[in-house]
Design an enzyme around this catalytic site. Structure first.
Site, PDB file in Angstrom:
ATOM      1  CG  HIS A 129       6.843   5.031  -3.467  1.00 35.14           C
ATOM      2  ND1 HIS A 129       6.783   4.881  -2.105  1.00 35.14           N
ATOM      3  CD2 HIS A 129       5.800   4.326  -3.957  1.00 35.14           C
ATOM      4  CE1 HIS A 129       5.749   4.110  -1.788  1.00 35.14           C
ATOM      5  NE2 HIS A 129       5.137   3.749  -2.889  1.00 35.14           N
TER       6      HIS A 129
ATOM      7  CG  ASP B 265       7.497   7.924  -0.125  1.00 40.63           C
ATOM      8  OD1 ASP B 265       7.883   7.644  -1.272  1.00 40.63           O
ATOM      9  OD2 ASP B 265       6.317   8.233   0.134  1.00 40.63           O
TER      10      ASP B 265
ATOM     11  CG  ASP C 284       3.046   0.729  -0.700  1.00 39.38           C
ATOM     12  OD1 ASP C 284       3.704   1.267  -1.591  1.00 39.38           O
ATOM     13  OD2 ASP C 284       2.001   1.228  -0.232  1.00 39.38           O
TER      14      ASP C 284
ATOM     15  CD  GLU D 125       2.770   6.606  -4.053  1.00 45.43           C
ATOM     16  OE1 GLU D 125       1.723   6.420  -4.716  1.00 45.43           O
ATOM     17  OE2 GLU D 125       2.891   6.188  -2.886  1.00 45.43           O
TER      18      GLU D 125
ATOM     19  CG  HIS E 263      -0.834   1.841   3.152  1.00 39.00           C
ATOM     20  ND1 HIS E 263      -1.312   3.099   2.887  1.00 39.00           N
ATOM     21  CD2 HIS E 263       0.134   1.604   2.253  1.00 39.00           C
ATOM     22  CE1 HIS E 263      -0.658   3.599   1.849  1.00 39.00           C
ATOM     23  NE2 HIS E 263       0.225   2.707   1.445  1.00 39.00           N
TER      24      HIS E 263
END
Ligand SMILES: *[C@@H]1O[C@H](CO)[C@@H](O)[C@H](O)[C@H]1NC(C)=O
Ligand SMILES: *[C@@H]1O[C@H](CO)[C@@H](O)[C@H](O)[C@H]1NC(C)=O
Length: 591
Positions: A176, A178, A211, A245, A560
């Site tokens: 992904h 994003d 990520d 996502e 994150h």
């Protein structure tokens, strides 16, 4: 992976590390197994069917139980020369420099995904993806010359690298575009600015580096490098890159899925590999735990309505009082978790028990015995579910996350509601959870004289005058079943192709030989990925991109959170993984 679930990974990893460092007690050691197993894994294999397969797999070799069957390392054969030449290139410093530049450049283009974004074309925040697309065109010129690219719902990227043999089912690689937003108040906690893409000689720093721009750029870098070597695939390769996502996948993956279903049809892909689980040192062995399943989820809204009125003449129970009693009932009756043979978490425990050589002998023995002894299985379960995190990953969870009721101090509340968030165990279902949510309140609905409707069906209708209504609904109509489980039995070629590729990648990156330098175990990803929209494209979905979770890093690469980063060496290894996967899939005629 999606933010809401990713916290489980982080917390689990943290606990794993703490327990590994500080204590060596029996319980903590057991917890270690449990937690390590659950960082990446769990899954579900249909009990009856798979138990048979599983047991037969166990007893197959010289009467010695194969607790955690392993594939051999799988090296390209007809593409051996090309693969070796690629390997030499990946080993060079110049290639690392190139890889660092590719990923760093992508990190420098912020593509944050926010909850509640407006429609594409209206909400300007979507426009962040335009510059990323320009960057990809400029960075991967051969890819954009030789592959066809369709933009789906404006920003979804669907590439096709056409193979020469139409009879072969395509390989699908997903990632992904994003990233989760950077919290403005945390910017000063970053060692290097979050969108710097700075390379310190070891790590590429920044939001998305880990990520999942490493997946996006890793796949494209593999394709570009293979094109430079003039590789022409026999098997078509499809690349699908979503762009929301981290929120819902509704704009990206959902539309990409429709487009692929239209173009390729149901069950049309040989294998789908998306982001997800990692590999790491578990109990003294390096274990990769590709996700073969995902938990489901459902939010149950519990709404109590009674007649209002002035607070000076109150009934014995207001809506809020009744709702409170109902919520207490839920928490007094949690959904019991059961450790079942044939589930992916059980497979993971088997692998960790078999190969976690630093774990206590008694524990490894218990894991082993549980295969045929129900008593041992229950004993193992009893130990494991003492741990809240393990408990959560093994069973269906419930958490009362929202509550609302009342408008004014002197007005009786006409309505009160609460929301219960469930994560559904792989062997359960949305319907089973809704049935349980319904049943647990039946006697209270009667006691409070409420007309009771649950998920559109009338449960009870009081004969006399009722005190009010109780209504259960699927709060946002977003119930998600647990994902279908990817087959991993001995006859499952896609799984073995993937396992063998992981081993070949790991070995060649380090100049090693043999099959057991890295162990591959089935597992469950604790969060959902874009693959939730891809179930109809293939049964063979694996969530894994050869990401190294390291040994004892509390937050693997800052995913994150602050200080997200990607080890450059691991990034090159990821490129090696995708390249080896493409070549292995290309020459395999059994998938
Ligand atoms: C429910 O109704 C019955 C019969 O009308 C009454 O005796 C009882 O007190 C009511 N229960 C509550 C909690 O109000
Ligand atoms: C798969 O196809 C079925 C039947 O058309 C449909 O009901 C279901 O929603 C699809 N699942 C996904 C995840 O797209």
């Amino acid at each position: 992976m999606v933010a809401s679930n990713e916290k489980v990974d982080v917390l689990t990893t943290a606990l794993v590390v703490q327990s590994a460092r500080s204590k060596r007690s029996k319980w903590m050691a057991l917890k270690l197994v449990a937690l390590l197993a659950t960082v990446f894994a769990v899954a579900f294999l249909h009990t009856n069917f798979l138990n048979v397969k599983f047991l037969s797999a166990m007893s197959s070799s010289h009467g010695v139980a194969k607790l955690c069957p392993q594939s051999d390392a799988l090296y390209p054969e007809s593409h051996a020369q090309l693969w070796k030449s690629l390997g030499r290139e990946f080993d060079e410093d110049a290639f690392m420099t190139r890889a660092v530049a590719w990923l760093g450049g992508a990190v420098r283009i912020p593509t944050e995904a926010y909850d509640n974004m407006g429609p594409i074309g209206e909400d300007e925040r979507w426009e962040a993806f335009g510059p990323l697309h320009d960057y990809l065109v400029q960075s991967f010129p051969l890819t954009h010359k030789d592959l066809t690219l369709i933009k789906v719902n404006t920003y979804g990227l669907l590439y096709e690298w056409k193979g020469s043999d139409d009879t072969l089912k395509p390989l699908l690689l997903a990632a992904h575009q994003d990233v989760v937003p950077v919290e403005p108040e945390t910017v000063d906690q970053w060692e290097y600015p979050p969108y710097s893409g700075y390379y310190d000689g070891k790590f590429i720093w920044g939001r998305g580096s880990s990520d999942d721009k490493c997946g996006l750029i890793g796949i494209l870098a593999s394709v570009e490098t293979l094109l430079e070597k003039e590789f022409k695939p026999a098997r078509t390769i499809v690349l699908a890159f979503g762009f929301d996502e981290e929120t819902t996948g509704l704009q990206g993956a959902q539309h990409l899925s429709d487009a692929m279903l239209q173009k390729y049809g149901q069950d049309s892909f040989a294998l789908l590999v998306d982001e997800g689980s990692l590999y790491s040192d578990i109990g003294g062995s390096i274990i990769a735990i590709p996700g073969i399943a995902e938990k489901g989820s459902v939010n149950t809204k519990v709404r109590v309505s009674t007649s209002g009125g002035h607070s000076s003449v109150p009934p014995a129970h207001t809506s809020i009082g009744i709702l409170s009693r109902l919520l207490v009932e839920y928490e007094a009756n949690p959904i019991e978790p059961h450790l079942e043979r044939g589930t992916p978490i059980y497979s993971t425990i088997q692998c960790v028990g078999q190969y976690g050589k630093n774990l206590p002998a008694h524990l490894r023995a218990l894991v082993k015995t549980s295969v045929h002894s129900d008593r041992a299985l229950r004993k193992l379960e009893a130990e494991l579910i003492k741990d809240p995190i393990y408990n959560a990953l093994i069973g269906t969870t419930q958490a009362i996350d929202l509550v609302q009721g009342g408008v004014k101090a002197n007005v009786l509340p006409e309505e009160a509601w609460a929301l219960i968030n469930h994560r559904i165990a792989t062997q359960s279902s949305v319907a089973a959870v809704q049935q349980r949510d319904t049943d647990v309140l039946k006697h209270l609905a009667k006691e409070f004289n409420l007309t009771y409707t649950a998920f559109g069906l009338e449960v009870s209708n009081e004969d006399g005058p009722t005190a009010g209504t109780l209504i259960l609904t699927d709060a946002f109509s977003t119930a998600l079943e647990p994902a279908p489980v990817t087959p991993v039995t001995e006859g499952s070629t896609p799984w073995h192709l993937l396992s063998g590729t992981i081993k070949a990648t790991f070995n060649s990156h380090r100049g090693l030989d043999g099959a057991d330098n890295i162990i591959v175990s089935p597992g469950i990803t604790s969060g959902n990925t874009d693959t939730r929209y891809y179930w109809n494209l293939t049964r063979h979905i694996v969530r894994y991109n050869h990401h190294d979770a390291g040994n004892g890093r509390v937050l693997p690469n800052g995913i994150h959170t602050v200080n997200e980063r990607m080890p450059a060496d691991n990034f090159v290894e990821m490129i090696r993984f995708f390249s080896t996967l493409i070549l292995n899939a290309d020459e395999n005629r059994k998938i």
